[in-house]
Design an enzyme around this catalytic site. Structure first.
Site, PDB file in Angstrom:
ATOM      1  N   LYS A  22       0.851  -1.201   0.000  1.00 20.58           N
ATOM      2  CA  LYS A  22       0.000   0.000   0.000  1.00 20.58           C
ATOM      3  C   LYS A  22       0.884   1.248   0.000  1.00 20.58           C
ATOM      4  O   LYS A  22       0.672   2.171  -0.772  1.00 20.58           O
ATOM      5  CB  LYS A  22      -0.878  -0.002   1.243  1.00 20.58           C
ATOM      6  CG  LYS A  22      -1.544   1.345   1.547  1.00 20.58           C
ATOM      7  CD  LYS A  22      -2.406   1.301   2.778  1.00 20.58           C
ATOM      8  CE  LYS A  22      -1.628   1.473   4.047  1.00 20.58           C
ATOM      9  NZ  LYS A  22      -1.257   2.852   4.389  1.00 20.58           N
ATOM     10  N   ASN A  23       1.924   1.242   0.837  1.00 20.27           N
ATOM     11  CA  ASN A  23       2.741   2.445   1.014  1.00 20.27           C
ATOM     12  C   ASN A  23       3.762   2.659  -0.091  1.00 20.27           C
ATOM     13  O   ASN A  23       4.480   3.652  -0.085  1.00 20.27           O
ATOM     14  CB  ASN A  23       3.409   2.428   2.394  1.00 20.27           C
ATOM     15  CG  ASN A  23       2.382   2.616   3.495  1.00 20.27           C
ATOM     16  OD1 ASN A  23       1.220   2.937   3.216  1.00 20.27           O
ATOM     17  ND2 ASN A  23       2.769   2.385   4.729  1.00 20.27           N
ATOM     18  N   CYS A 121      -5.118  12.038  12.370  1.00 18.55           N
ATOM     19  CA  CYS A 121      -5.807  10.746  12.298  1.00 18.55           C
ATOM     20  C   CYS A 121      -5.594  10.105  13.671  1.00 18.55           C
ATOM     21  O   CYS A 121      -5.020  10.710  14.569  1.00 18.55           O
ATOM     22  CB  CYS A 121      -5.238   9.896  11.180  1.00 18.55           C
ATOM     23  SG  CYS A 121      -3.649   9.231  11.602  1.00 18.55           S
ATOM     24  N   ARG A 126       0.080  14.322  12.806  1.00 15.79           N
ATOM     25  CA  ARG A 126       0.622  14.049  11.466  1.00 15.79           C
ATOM     26  C   ARG A 126       0.724  15.339  10.618  1.00 15.79           C
ATOM     27  O   ARG A 126       0.033  15.527   9.631  1.00 15.79           O
ATOM     28  CB  ARG A 126      -0.217  12.980  10.774  1.00 15.79           C
ATOM     29  CG  ARG A 126      -0.232  11.698  11.603  1.00 15.79           C
ATOM     30  CD  ARG A 126      -0.884  10.554  10.917  1.00 15.79           C
ATOM     31  NE  ARG A 126      -0.036  10.031   9.846  1.00 15.79           N
ATOM     32  CZ  ARG A 126      -0.404   8.990   9.093  1.00 15.79           C
ATOM     33  NH1 ARG A 126      -1.557   8.416   9.279  1.00 15.79           N
ATOM     34  NH2 ARG A 126       0.389   8.563   8.143  1.00 15.79           N
ATOM     35  N   ASP A 311       4.944   0.372  11.826  1.00  9.82           N
ATOM     36  CA  ASP A 311       3.727  -0.274  11.311  1.00  9.82           C
ATOM     37  C   ASP A 311       3.633  -1.738  11.709  1.00  9.82           C
ATOM     38  O   ASP A 311       2.642  -2.396  11.407  1.00  9.82           O
ATOM     39  CB  ASP A 311       3.656  -0.146   9.787  1.00  9.82           C
ATOM     40  CG  ASP A 311       3.476   1.307   9.369  1.00  9.82           C
ATOM     41  OD1 ASP A 311       3.654   1.600   8.173  1.00  9.82           O
ATOM     42  OD2 ASP A 311       3.202   2.134  10.247  1.00  9.82           O
ATOM     43  N   ARG A 403      -8.353  -1.127   4.854  1.00  8.10           N
ATOM     44  CA  ARG A 403      -7.502  -0.073   4.273  1.00  8.10           C
ATOM     45  C   ARG A 403      -6.139  -0.621   3.880  1.00  8.10           C
ATOM     46  O   ARG A 403      -5.524  -0.149   2.945  1.00  8.10           O
ATOM     47  CB  ARG A 403      -7.301   1.066   5.278  1.00  8.10           C
ATOM     48  CG  ARG A 403      -8.558   1.831   5.612  1.00  8.10           C
ATOM     49  CD  ARG A 403      -8.229   3.044   6.431  1.00  8.10           C
ATOM     50  NE  ARG A 403      -7.228   3.872   5.738  1.00  8.10           N
ATOM     51  CZ  ARG A 403      -6.684   4.958   6.287  1.00  8.10           C
ATOM     52  NH1 ARG A 403      -7.034   5.320   7.500  1.00  8.10           N
ATOM     53  NH2 ARG A 403      -5.799   5.681   5.627  1.00  8.10           N
TER      54      ARG A 403
HETATM   55  C1  EPZ Z   1       4.367   6.902   6.341  1.00  6.80           C
HETATM   56  O1  EPZ Z   1       3.561   7.916   6.915  1.00  6.80           O
HETATM   57  C2  EPZ Z   1       3.471   5.670   6.236  1.00  6.80           C
HETATM   58  N1  EPZ Z   1       2.341   5.967   5.353  1.00  6.80           N
HETATM   59  C3  EPZ Z   1       2.967   5.285   7.627  1.00  6.80           C
HETATM   60  O2  EPZ Z   1       2.206   4.091   7.482  1.00  6.80           O
HETATM   61  C4  EPZ Z   1       4.170   5.001   8.523  1.00  6.80           C
HETATM   62  O3  EPZ Z   1       3.719   4.735   9.829  1.00  6.80           O
HETATM   63  C5  EPZ Z   1       5.112   6.212   8.537  1.00  6.80           C
HETATM   64  O4  EPZ Z   1       5.479   6.585   7.194  1.00  6.80           O
HETATM   65  C6  EPZ Z   1       6.385   5.939   9.315  1.00  6.80           C
HETATM   66  O5  EPZ Z   1       7.056   4.853   8.742  1.00  6.80           O
HETATM   67  C7  EPZ Z   1       2.556   5.996   4.012  1.00  6.80           C
HETATM   68  O6  EPZ Z   1       3.657   5.765   3.536  1.00  6.80           O
HETATM   69  C8  EPZ Z   1       1.364   6.298   3.155  1.00  6.80           C
HETATM   70  P1  EPZ Z   1       6.298  10.343   8.353  1.00  6.80           P
HETATM   71  P2  EPZ Z   1       4.078   9.454   6.917  1.00  6.80           P
HETATM   72  O7  EPZ Z   1       6.133  11.620   7.593  1.00  6.80           O
HETATM   73  O8  EPZ Z   1       4.919   9.710   5.742  1.00  6.80           O
HETATM   74  C9  EPZ Z   1       6.594  13.690  11.692  1.00  6.80           C
HETATM   75  C10 EPZ Z   1       0.375   2.646   7.736  1.00  6.80           C
HETATM   76  O9  EPZ Z   1      -0.004   2.039   8.748  1.00  6.80           O
HETATM   77  N2  EPZ Z   1       6.417  14.674  10.585  1.00  6.80           N
HETATM   78  O10 EPZ Z   1       7.462   9.462   8.045  1.00  6.80           O
HETATM   79  O11 EPZ Z   1       2.862  10.288   7.139  1.00  6.80           O
HETATM   80  C11 EPZ Z   1       5.345  12.850  11.927  1.00  6.80           C
HETATM   81  O12 EPZ Z   1       4.435  13.517  12.772  1.00  6.80           O
HETATM   82  C12 EPZ Z   1       0.813   4.096   7.838  1.00  6.80           C
HETATM   83  O13 EPZ Z   1       0.471   2.134   6.593  1.00  6.80           O
HETATM   84  C13 EPZ Z   1       6.479  16.030  10.867  1.00  6.80           C
HETATM   85  O14 EPZ Z   1       6.655  16.434  12.016  1.00  6.80           O
HETATM   86  O15 EPZ Z   1       4.972   9.476   8.207  1.00  6.80           O
HETATM   87  C14 EPZ Z   1       5.914  11.599  12.552  1.00  6.80           C
HETATM   88  O16 EPZ Z   1       6.102  11.816  13.947  1.00  6.80           O
HETATM   89  C15 EPZ Z   1       0.522   4.676   9.203  1.00  6.80           C
HETATM   90  N3  EPZ Z   1       6.323  16.932   9.856  1.00  6.80           N
HETATM   91  C16 EPZ Z   1       7.284  11.446  11.885  1.00  6.80           C
HETATM   92  O17 EPZ Z   1       7.574  12.730  11.312  1.00  6.80           O
HETATM   93  C17 EPZ Z   1       6.134  16.535   8.549  1.00  6.80           C
HETATM   94  O18 EPZ Z   1       6.025  17.409   7.657  1.00  6.80           O
HETATM   95  C18 EPZ Z   1       7.329  10.418  10.764  1.00  6.80           C
HETATM   96  O19 EPZ Z   1       6.248  10.693   9.913  1.00  6.80           O
HETATM   97  C19 EPZ Z   1       6.073  15.154   8.281  1.00  6.80           C
HETATM   98  C20 EPZ Z   1       6.224  14.235   9.306  1.00  6.80           C
END
Ligand code: EPZ
Length: 423
Positions: A22-23, A121, A126, A311, A403
């Site tokens: 998915k990701n 969410c 996020r 995850d 999902r």
């Molecule tokens: C991706 O989410 C995945 N989703 C998530 O999978 C996964 O948990 C996550 O990466 C971490 O591996 C997809 O790829 C579609 P991040 P993402 O930006 O990109 C902070 C699932 O279950 N952050 O790597 O949204 C954020 O709050 C889902 O399949 C900022 O502060 O995660 C978090 O604490 C859930 N500012 C950390 O970084 C930003 O602009 C990592 O988030 C962006 C992120």
């Protein structure tokens, strides 16, 4: 609300064909926007999040044709020469945060767009501040108005050097897609290293992009005038594979995970599972996970790749509820990803949470109960707990499961385990 009835005290024993990730598929679908010649994606997982992304693309004017290939995969052909709308509406974006991935491609190809802020969410606020900072560093003007990100780059995006203060997966993907047609070279420092980013880069290079360093923390991109059509097969889903490995462990069984090089995709998870309760053996195009005879307590913290994937945290916690001792889990990525704790406690688990740490004291057995899924991965952790528990478990709100896990009951049946979906 759809539910899943999980019958207790079962044993996984069989093989599971792991679907496309998915990701990986979500950013790849967004990447179709970059080329007027379109994109064909194979091995796309038939999931509700994928349908949401396809609906978003169609709102923009992309024509998507979806054809099923067997039970567990689809081919999606995107025709992108008639995109005429540059607004990603809140009605769609609120359903799936990953919708934000259309921001970079729309800016890269059209120079303007309006994308609803995703909103939080269940697992946390996020934010997308780093996505926006990176795009502004490339010359985009970004305003937040009425809950929408209004972005424009009338003179086109400019290559730049941008360092992420923290590793962000979709932040890296958005900027990578923004950079492929920017004027000049872009260097992304402290870039995320997830395999799904490497898969996106591989597809973009087939489309004509000039990228190097993907999979390392420094990605270099030299902009090109345009991208062409390509055909790409989505990377296998390492999180689905890890989830079914836990299913084998918690039911004291074994499972053949078919579809990819999981040792390479899950290095830390496999190391921890070997410490805890599994023996792994390589098999053709996959990996066999076999219960090692006991469930030993382990400590781990979730980290960006190649660390332990967040995850897989909820699924592993379900397993550790039955370990012979105390385990400490530190969730360092998301500020609120322990909602499955209360649900597991309803099944007799002994877990205490303090800040980002959960301490799991193993119990002799879990007891089936009515429980509620709270997020995508937590939903499967409750199914896993139910497979081992005495008595039946009824998992509510399984739309979360739909999902991220295609055909879960069929794949579980393929390895000898029965669950029933109840409308
Ligand atoms: C991706 O989410 C995945 N989703 C998530 O999978 C996964 O948990 C996550 O990466 C971490 O591996 C997809 O790829 C579609 P991040 P993402 O930006 O990109 C902070 C699932 O279950 N952050 O790597 O949204 C954020 O709050 C889902 O399949 C900022 O502060 O995660 C978090 O604490 C859930 N500012 C950390 O970084 C930003 O602009 C990592 O988030 C962006 C992120």
């Amino acid at each position: 609300m759809e539910k899943i009835r999980v019958y207790g005290e079962q044993k996984v024993n069989g093989k599971v064909h792991i679907s496309g990730a998915k990701n990986a598929a979500l950013p790849l679908l967004a990447a179709a926007i970059l080329s007027e010649e379109g994109l064909t994606l194979k091995n796309v997982p038939p999931l509700s999040d994928i349908s949401t992304m396809i609906a978003l693309l169609e709102t923009l004017g992309v024509e998507c044709t979806v054809s099923s290939v067997g039970d567990y995969s689809e081919t999606v052909t995107c025709k992108t020469d008639s995109i005429d709308n540059f607004t990603a509406p809140y009605t769609i974006v609120k359903k799936m945060r990953a919708s934000i991935l259309v921001l970079g491609p729309l800016l890269a190809r059209f120079g303007h767009c309006s994308v609803s802020l995703p909103g939080g969410c269940a697992i946390g606020v996020r934010p997308i501040d780093l996505h926006l900072k990176g795009l502004m560093a490339m010359g985009a003007e970004v305003d937040l108005k009425d809950g929408y990100v209004q972005a424009k780059a009338q003179k086109g995006l400019k290559g730049t050097e941008f360092e992420f203060p923290i590793s962000t997966v979709t932040g890296t993907e958005n900027l990578l897609m923004a950079a492929v047609m920017a004027d000049g070279e872009t260097v992304l420092k402290n870039a995320a290293r997830e395999p799904e980013i490497v898969d996106l880069a591989n597809c973009l290079k087939k489309m004509g992009a000039r990228i190097e360093g993907e999979g390392t923390s420094e990605i270099r991109v030299v902009g090109v005038p345009r991208l062409r059509h390509a055909e790409h097969s989505v990377l296998v889903d390492r999180i689905e594979a890890g989830t079914y490995a836990v299913a084998a462990a918690i039911t004291k069984g074994q499972v053949d995970l078919i579809g990819g090089n999981f040792r390479k995709l899950l290095p830390t998870f496999i190391e921890k599972m070997e410490e805890c309760s599994l023996i792994f053996e390589d098999i053709p195009n996959g990996l066999q996970a076999k219960y090692a005879g006991e469930i030993r307590p382990i400590d781990f913290q979730t980290e960006p790749f190649p660390g332990f994937p967040t995850d897989l945290q909820a699924q592993t916690m379900a397993l550790l509820c039955l370990a012979g001792g105390k385990s400490v889990i530190d969730e360092k990525i998301w500020e609120n990803r322990f909602m499955h704790v209360a649900e597991l406690a309803r099944m007799g688990a002994n877990i205490s949470v303090s800040g980002s740490q959960a301490t799991v004291c193993g119990v002799d057995h879990l007891v089936g109960a009515p429980v509620m899924a709270t997020d995508l991965r937590a939903s499967f952790s409750l199914v896993l707990a139910g497979l081992a528990a005495k008595g039946n478990t009824l998992v509510d709100r399984v739309y979360h499961l739909n999902r991220g896990y295609c055909c879960a009951e069929k794949k579980l049946a393929d390895c000898g385990v029965r669950v029933d979906r109840i409308k």
